[in-house]
Design an enzyme around this catalytic site. Sequence first.
Site, PDB file in Angstrom:
ATOM      1  N   SER A 119       0.831  -1.207   0.000  1.00 37.47           N
ATOM      2  CA  SER A 119       0.000   0.000   0.000  1.00 37.47           C
ATOM      3  C   SER A 119       0.859   1.249   0.000  1.00 37.47           C
ATOM      4  O   SER A 119       0.365   2.330  -0.315  1.00 37.47           O
ATOM      5  CB  SER A 119      -0.851   0.054   1.270  1.00 37.47           C
ATOM      6  N   HIS A 140      -1.671  -3.007  -6.913  1.00 35.90           N
ATOM      7  CA  HIS A 140      -2.303  -2.678  -5.633  1.00 35.90           C
ATOM      8  C   HIS A 140      -3.825  -2.810  -5.728  1.00 35.90           C
ATOM      9  O   HIS A 140      -4.482  -1.991  -6.354  1.00 35.90           O
ATOM     10  CB  HIS A 140      -1.896  -1.243  -5.235  1.00 35.90           C
ATOM     11  N   GLU A 152      -4.379  -0.246  -8.693  1.00 34.97           N
ATOM     12  CA  GLU A 152      -3.313   0.683  -9.082  1.00 34.97           C
ATOM     13  C   GLU A 152      -2.128  -0.165  -9.557  1.00 34.97           C
ATOM     14  O   GLU A 152      -1.650  -1.021  -8.803  1.00 34.97           O
ATOM     15  CB  GLU A 152      -2.880   1.550  -7.895  1.00 34.97           C
ATOM     16  N   ASN A 190      -4.013   5.864  -1.431  1.00 31.41           N
ATOM     17  CA  ASN A 190      -3.620   5.882  -0.018  1.00 31.41           C
ATOM     18  C   ASN A 190      -3.085   7.237   0.438  1.00 31.41           C
ATOM     19  O   ASN A 190      -3.098   7.538   1.624  1.00 31.41           O
ATOM     20  CB  ASN A 190      -2.602   4.779   0.274  1.00 31.41           C
TER      21      ASN A 190
HETATM   22  N1  LIG Z   1      -5.713  -4.687   4.407  1.00 29.32           N
HETATM   23  C1  LIG Z   1      -5.980  -3.876   3.398  1.00 29.32           C
HETATM   24  O1  LIG Z   1      -7.049  -3.240   3.355  1.00 29.32           O
HETATM   25  C2  LIG Z   1      -4.999  -3.705   2.278  1.00 29.32           C
HETATM   26  C3  LIG Z   1      -5.428  -3.094   1.080  1.00 29.32           C
HETATM   27  C4  LIG Z   1      -4.532  -3.004   0.004  1.00 29.32           C
HETATM   28  C5  LIG Z   1      -3.242  -3.462   0.147  1.00 29.32           C
HETATM   29  N2  LIG Z   1      -2.850  -4.036   1.335  1.00 29.32           N
HETATM   30  C6  LIG Z   1      -1.478  -4.546   1.406  1.00 29.32           C
HETATM   31  O2  LIG Z   1      -1.520  -5.952   1.232  1.00 29.32           O
HETATM   32  C7  LIG Z   1      -0.477  -6.573   2.000  1.00 29.32           C
HETATM   33  C8  LIG Z   1      -1.079  -7.600   2.936  1.00 29.32           C
HETATM   34  O3  LIG Z   1      -2.023  -6.970   3.772  1.00 29.32           O
HETATM   35  P1  LIG Z   1      -3.158  -7.825   4.525  1.00 29.32           P
HETATM   36  O4  LIG Z   1      -4.115  -6.833   5.075  1.00 29.32           O
HETATM   37  O5  LIG Z   1      -3.649  -8.906   3.645  1.00 29.32           O
HETATM   38  O6  LIG Z   1      -2.301  -8.436   5.729  1.00 29.32           O
HETATM   39  P2  LIG Z   1      -2.705  -9.618   6.746  1.00 29.32           P
HETATM   40  O7  LIG Z   1      -2.072  -9.280   8.022  1.00 29.32           O
HETATM   41  O8  LIG Z   1      -4.178  -9.864   6.708  1.00 29.32           O
HETATM   42  O9  LIG Z   1      -1.993 -10.899   6.095  1.00 29.32           O
HETATM   43  C9  LIG Z   1      -0.613 -10.984   5.917  1.00 29.32           C
HETATM   44  C10 LIG Z   1      -0.276 -12.449   5.697  1.00 29.32           C
HETATM   45  O10 LIG Z   1       1.103 -12.543   5.311  1.00 29.32           O
HETATM   46  C11 LIG Z   1       1.603 -13.748   5.886  1.00 29.32           C
HETATM   47  N3  LIG Z   1       3.059 -13.667   5.872  1.00 29.32           N
HETATM   48  C12 LIG Z   1       3.858 -12.927   6.659  1.00 29.32           C
HETATM   49  N4  LIG Z   1       5.153 -13.091   6.300  1.00 29.32           N
HETATM   50  C13 LIG Z   1       5.151 -13.945   5.256  1.00 29.32           C
HETATM   51  C14 LIG Z   1       6.173 -14.500   4.428  1.00 29.32           C
HETATM   52  N5  LIG Z   1       7.456 -14.182   4.609  1.00 29.32           N
HETATM   53  N6  LIG Z   1       5.821 -15.342   3.443  1.00 29.32           N
HETATM   54  C15 LIG Z   1       4.516 -15.671   3.245  1.00 29.32           C
HETATM   55  N7  LIG Z   1       3.491 -15.180   4.003  1.00 29.32           N
HETATM   56  C16 LIG Z   1       3.815 -14.322   4.982  1.00 29.32           C
HETATM   57  C17 LIG Z   1       0.964 -13.805   7.259  1.00 29.32           C
HETATM   58  O11 LIG Z   1       0.987 -15.119   7.771  1.00 29.32           O
HETATM   59  C18 LIG Z   1      -0.452 -13.320   6.938  1.00 29.32           C
HETATM   60  O12 LIG Z   1      -1.302 -14.403   6.628  1.00 29.32           O
HETATM   61  C19 LIG Z   1       0.266  -5.437   2.691  1.00 29.32           C
HETATM   62  O13 LIG Z   1       1.365  -5.068   1.921  1.00 29.32           O
HETATM   63  C20 LIG Z   1      -0.782  -4.309   2.714  1.00 29.32           C
HETATM   64  O14 LIG Z   1      -0.209  -3.041   2.764  1.00 29.32           O
HETATM   65  C21 LIG Z   1      -3.704  -4.170   2.393  1.00 29.32           C
END
Ligand SMILES: NC(=O)c1ccc[n+]([C@@H]2O[C@H](COP(=O)([O-])OP(=O)(O)OC[C@H]3O[C@@H](n4cnc5c(N)ncnc54)[C@H](O)[C@@H]3O)[C@@H](O)[C@H]2O)c1
Length: 282
Positions: A119, A140, A152, A190
């Site tokens: 993000s 994204h 994005e 963002n």
């Molecule tokens: N939550 C949102 O609304 C949102 C929206 C757009 C983008 N994002 C981006 O998406 C990404 C993930 O966010 P999320 O909300 O899904 O997080 P989350 O916390 O729900 O999930 C993250 C996952 O990554 C796993 N993980 C951690 N280290 C790892 C590794 N080395 N190898 C494989 N898996 C691993 C964890 O076990 C977990 O299941 C981030 O970069 C975030 O900025 C999030």
Amino acid sequence: MPQSLTICVCGAGTMGSGIAQVAAQNGFKTIQFDVNADMLAVSKKNIAANLEKLVQKGKMTPEQAANTTSNLSFTSNLGDCIADVVIEAIVEKLEIKTTLFQQLAALNNPTTILATNTSSIAVSSIAATIPNPSRVAGMHFFNPAPLMQLVEVIRAEQSSDETVAMLVKLAKDFKKVSVVCKDAPGFIVNRVARHYYLEALKLVDEGKATVETVDALMENAGFKMGPFRLMDLIGMDINYSVSNIVWEALGKPVRLTPSPLQKHKVDVGELGKKTGKGFYEY
Ligand SMILES: NC(=O)c1ccc[n+]([C@@H]2O[C@H](COP(=O)([O-])OP(=O)(O)OC[C@H]3O[C@@H](n4cnc5c(N)ncnc54)[C@H](O)[C@@H]3O)[C@@H](O)[C@H]2O)c1
């Protein structure tokens, strides 16, 4: 329609699960990887429930749901992450992402596209750490990925035109609308949205309004979700990391200073929907 490319989605959390569903339901063989087997099980269950709902609403046939399920595989073995396009959606921490990118680059063909769903982290700083960085770019998605139309596509300093074009085409194949963005802090959405969260947090921090009042007002003003409900959906750990990364990358402007309330929520583990409690209980 079956697609020829294999997609690997790294991370089975909030975003990874939704992205894997989108890829599989649009005909791509999809490998979902997470280091945490429990997260894989939850993702599998959530995708099955989503597909069931789509079938019940008549938005998907039972056959399409079965095809989607058969396109998906789940693994906690990094060695299985061999694909034409990898979309990384793991924790919002630069060092953890770059370590994974290096491992993925070593495992895969030099032409495999490596995309990040970050993000806020500079995509160029991730690309800089791997061989053939021209195949790295941002892709994204927005939360919930199966429902939100926008993607994005972030062009890193190193991204080739082919890589960007490939991800724009992939977004179209995923039935999404893409916008190509520069690799600027917070990209577009963002950066704009930071104020939605931070001004709301300031109002509550200063005792000028309650969480419920702010959400009710914004929802009645036409926003789909109030800022607090939205932060609960996103996950406060992610939202706080993004706030810090954007603030630091822009030279710490006062107007974008992260809120102590965000830090408190992270410290006490009240991350939102994913932990059962955030500003609201789930
Ligand atoms: N939550 C949102 O609304 C949102 C929206 C757009 C983008 N994002 C981006 O998406 C990404 C993930 O966010 P999320 O909300 O899904 O997080 P989350 O916390 O729900 O999930 C993250 C996952 O990554 C796993 N993980 C951690 N280290 C790892 C590794 N080395 N190898 C494989 N898996 C691993 C964890 O076990 C977990 O299941 C981030 O970069 C975030 O900025 C999030």
